[in-house]
Design a protein around this motif. Structure first.
Motif, PDB file in Angstrom:
ATOM      1  N   GLY A   1       0.903  -1.285  -0.081  1.00 11.75           N
ATOM      2  CA  GLY A   1      -0.001   0.152  -0.065  1.00 11.75           C
ATOM      3  C   GLY A   1       0.808   1.313  -0.173  1.00 11.75           C
ATOM      4  N   ILE A   2       2.048   1.357  -0.780  1.00 14.27           N
ATOM      5  CA  ILE A   2       2.896   2.531  -0.843  1.00 14.27           C
ATOM      6  C   ILE A   2       2.585   2.819  -2.014  1.00 14.27           C
ATOM      7  N   PRO A   3       2.374   4.452  -2.288  1.00 10.99           N
ATOM      8  CA  PRO A   3       2.295   5.127  -3.361  1.00 10.99           C
ATOM      9  C   PRO A   3       3.678   4.953  -4.228  1.00 10.99           C
ATOM     10  N   CYS A   4       3.816   4.535  -5.297  1.00  9.56           N
ATOM     11  CA  CYS A   4       4.718   4.292  -6.218  1.00  9.56           C
ATOM     12  C   CYS A   4       4.737   5.342  -7.492  1.00  9.56           C
ATOM     13  N   TYR A   5       5.958   6.068  -7.682  1.00  7.02           N
ATOM     14  CA  TYR A   5       5.727   7.093  -8.831  1.00  7.02           C
ATOM     15  C   TYR A   5       7.082   6.538  -9.537  1.00  7.02           C
ATOM     16  N   VAL A   6       6.796   6.298 -10.802  1.00  9.35           N
ATOM     17  CA  VAL A   6       8.142   5.945 -11.754  1.00  9.35           C
ATOM     18  C   VAL A   6       8.028   6.792 -12.922  1.00  9.35           C
ATOM     19  N   LYS A   7       9.318   7.246 -13.223  1.00  6.15           N
ATOM     20  CA  LYS A   7       9.565   8.372 -14.364  1.00  6.15           C
ATOM     21  C   LYS A   7      10.204   7.424 -15.357  1.00  6.15           C
ATOM     22  N   LEU A   8       9.945   7.719 -16.606  1.00 12.36           N
ATOM     23  CA  LEU A   8      11.052   6.819 -17.800  1.00 12.36           C
ATOM     24  C   LEU A   8      11.805   8.101 -18.272  1.00 12.36           C
ATOM     25  N   SER A   9      13.178   7.580 -18.470  1.00 13.12           N
ATOM     26  CA  SER A   9      14.071   8.406 -19.225  1.00 13.12           C
ATOM     27  C   SER A   9      14.210   8.015 -20.559  1.00 13.12           C
ATOM     28  N   HIS A  10      14.377   9.105 -21.351  1.00 10.55           N
ATOM     29  CA  HIS A  10      14.606   8.926 -22.739  1.00 10.55           C
ATOM     30  C   HIS A  10      15.801   9.396 -23.427  1.00 10.55           C
ATOM     31  N   TYR A  11      17.045   8.879 -22.821  1.00 10.61           N
ATOM     32  CA  TYR A  11      18.275   9.554 -23.100  1.00 10.61           C
ATOM     33  C   TYR A  11      18.760   9.086 -24.469  1.00 10.61           C
ATOM     34  N   GLU A  12      19.146   9.989 -25.185  1.00 10.85           N
ATOM     35  CA  GLU A  12      19.625   9.739 -26.491  1.00 10.85           C
ATOM     36  C   GLU A  12      21.204  10.654 -26.701  1.00 10.85           C
ATOM     37  N   GLY A  13      21.689  10.982 -25.568  1.00 12.12           N
ATOM     38  CA  GLY A  13      22.918  11.826 -25.822  1.00 12.12           C
ATOM     39  C   GLY A  13      24.195  10.706 -25.957  1.00 12.12           C
TER      40      GLY A  13
ATOM     41  N   ALA B   1      26.534  11.034 -15.156  1.00  6.21           N
ATOM     42  CA  ALA B   1      26.188  12.268 -14.790  1.00  6.21           C
ATOM     43  C   ALA B   1      24.625  12.654 -15.194  1.00  6.21           C
ATOM     44  N   TYR B   2      24.463  12.254 -16.369  1.00  8.80           N
ATOM     45  CA  TYR B   2      22.781  12.588 -16.897  1.00  8.80           C
ATOM     46  C   TYR B   2      22.001  11.916 -15.985  1.00  8.80           C
ATOM     47  N   ALA B   3      22.130  10.561 -15.768  1.00 14.16           N
ATOM     48  CA  ALA B   3      21.234   9.842 -14.983  1.00 14.16           C
ATOM     49  C   ALA B   3      21.218  10.305 -13.418  1.00 14.16           C
ATOM     50  N   ARG B   4      22.404  10.433 -12.652  1.00 15.27           N
ATOM     51  CA  ARG B   4      22.193  11.068 -11.578  1.00 15.27           C
ATOM     52  C   ARG B   4      21.378  12.491 -11.619  1.00 15.27           C
ATOM     53  N   ASP B   5      21.695  13.280 -12.494  1.00 15.16           N
ATOM     54  CA  ASP B   5      20.936  14.583 -12.590  1.00 15.16           C
ATOM     55  C   ASP B   5      19.388  14.312 -12.736  1.00 15.16           C
ATOM     56  N   PHE B   6      19.197  13.510 -13.491  1.00  8.77           N
ATOM     57  CA  PHE B   6      17.874  13.039 -14.073  1.00  8.77           C
ATOM     58  C   PHE B   6      16.989  12.776 -12.942  1.00  8.77           C
ATOM     59  N   ARG B   7      17.578  11.690 -11.964  1.00  3.39           N
ATOM     60  CA  ARG B   7      16.756  10.905 -10.760  1.00  3.39           C
ATOM     61  C   ARG B   7      16.782  12.118  -9.885  1.00  3.39           C
ATOM     62  N   TYR B   8      17.680  12.879  -9.449  1.00  2.69           N
ATOM     63  CA  TYR B   8      17.691  13.760  -8.458  1.00  2.69           C
ATOM     64  C   TYR B   8      16.646  15.009  -8.656  1.00  2.69           C
TER      65      TYR B   8
END
Length: 399
Positions: A58-70, A76-83
């Motif tokens: 019963g925990i709210p779960c939020y998911v975000k998809l990354s579309h990295y094409e660089g 470094a991109y992944a760290r900035d994106f998730r934070y």
């Protein structure tokens, strides 16, 4: 137990699943956050096991998809994106911060990377609590080893996934993990962790002394004083932290600055975020190269800004007689080519800065007063334009 509502960063690995389960058992108010970078097939497996666990408890779960094409530094991109995602959730749901599952092995790996790169970081290894871009980050698992997290998941029947990209030595962290950390015993890891803790305590004391010296220096740091100190490199580092938005700098960069300071003369060096470090006439100062300002006055009124103030009294070099057809006045930062016609001739503002040995920090924000047709009628400390000089000035602009 931590109070308040928290975002828990959950990748689906044994570390983050251990953290999530411990928080659930502690009956904490939680939001789970998962990022799917879509870089490997197993990423969807990890996303599903996080979602399944959260649904079960019963925990709210939020998911975000990354579309990295660089083609740049993906880590470094992944760290900035998730934070950025974590911060978005923290602000939206008024959380106290984010919990991340760095553990003992991560502390050792980070320290060895810092050592290999000759870094002098804010903290050796990883701090239990830190703030990144205003986001409070807490790491509750720093005393648990990677194997202890795996054992926890097995013991409590918690599904987790392994990121196969960690199996190669393509990244520095992976190489250090496989070639050094995984070959260490738990006792060796704990012993090194204690050494790191002692180093951080010693560093904290040294940093405090250096920070006091940096604070006393203010916006201008005297080169001679810096070169005379045995802890000059640390004082410079602390001073840059105070005057450059908390940005830390590598030891190599600090050493390069000392080499330039030892040769005397004026020079400049680029800093992050469009800032620049200037050495002007024996003093260091940090300048925001994007800094500009402009204020419009429809009529006389007292005004106090970070760069100047408008007053009904002052000295003769701060005074100007403003006629009705001069309004509105604009008081702005200098522009290239600014000059003013004085009783003894025309004075270029940049030439005056050089003659008076003004720092670049002062040059960047020195007030220039222009009338409604854009004519410079006053530059404080230089004087007013010849046609606006009388023995009864009605406006004073004080630098």
């Amino acid at each position: 137990m931590l109070k308040g509502k928290w975002v828990v960063a959950v990748s689906g690995g044994s570390d983050s699943m251990t953290l999530l389960d411990q928080c659930v058992k502690a009956k904490m108010d939680l939001i789970a956050a998962h990022v799917n970078y879509q870089k490997r097939d197993s990423a969807w497996r990890d996303m599903k096991l996080v979602e399944d666990y959260c649904e079960q408890h019963g925990i709210p779960c939020y998911v975000k998809l990354s579309h990295y094409e660089g083609k740049g530094n993906f880590q470094a991109y992944a760290r900035d994106f998730r934070y950025a995602f974590f911060k978005e959730l923290v602000m939206k749901y008024e959380c106290a911060g984010v919990l991340v599952a760095h553990q003992l092995d991560d502390v050792i790996e980070t320290y060895l990377i810092q050592k290999e790169r000759r870094q002098i970081p804010m903290c050796y290894g990883l701090a239990y609590e830190t703030v990144i871009d205003g986001l409070r980050i807490v790491r509750p698992l720093l005393s648990m080893s990677k194997q202890a997290c795996r054992d926890y998941c097995v013991m409590h029947h918690i599904s987790y996934g392994d990121d196969e990209s960690n199996f190669t030595d393509d990244y520095t962290r992976n190489r250090i993990r496989h070639q050094i950390v995984e070959k260490m015993s738990l006792e060796e890891k704990q012993s090194l962790a204690k050494q790191i803790q002692m180093m951080n305590e010693e560093k904290r004391q040294l940093d405090q002394t250096a920070k006091q010296a940096a604070q006393q220096a203010g916006e201008y740091l005297a080169v001679d004083d810096l070169l005379a100190r045995t802890d000059g490199d640390n004082v410079l580092r602390q001073w840059l932290l105070l005057n450059n938005g908390g940005k830390n700098h590598s030891q190599a960069f600090i050493e390069s600055l000392f080499q330039r300071m030892s040769k005397n003369g004026n020079w400049c060096a680029d800093l992050p975020d469009n800032k620049r470090l200037y050495c002007d006439y024996g003093f260091l100062n940090v300048v925001d190269e994007q800094l500009t300002y402009s204020y419009t006055l429809e009529k006389f009124e007292p005004l106090d800004t970070p760069w100047f103030k408008v007053s009904a009294q002052g000295t003769s070099l701060q005074a100007v007689s403003v006629a009705e057809n001069d309004w509105p006045l604009t008081i702005r930062s200098p522009l290239p080519g600014d000059e003013i016609v004085l009783r003894l001739g025309t004075k270029k503002l940049n030439r005056w800065f050089i003659d008076r040995k003004k720092s670049h920090k002062e040059r960047k924000c020195w007030p220039v007063v222009v009338n409604r047709v854009g004519k410079v009628i006053l530059v404080p400390e230089i004087g007013c334009e010849v046609a606006h000089f009388t023995n009864k000035p009605n406006v004073f602009v004080i630098k």
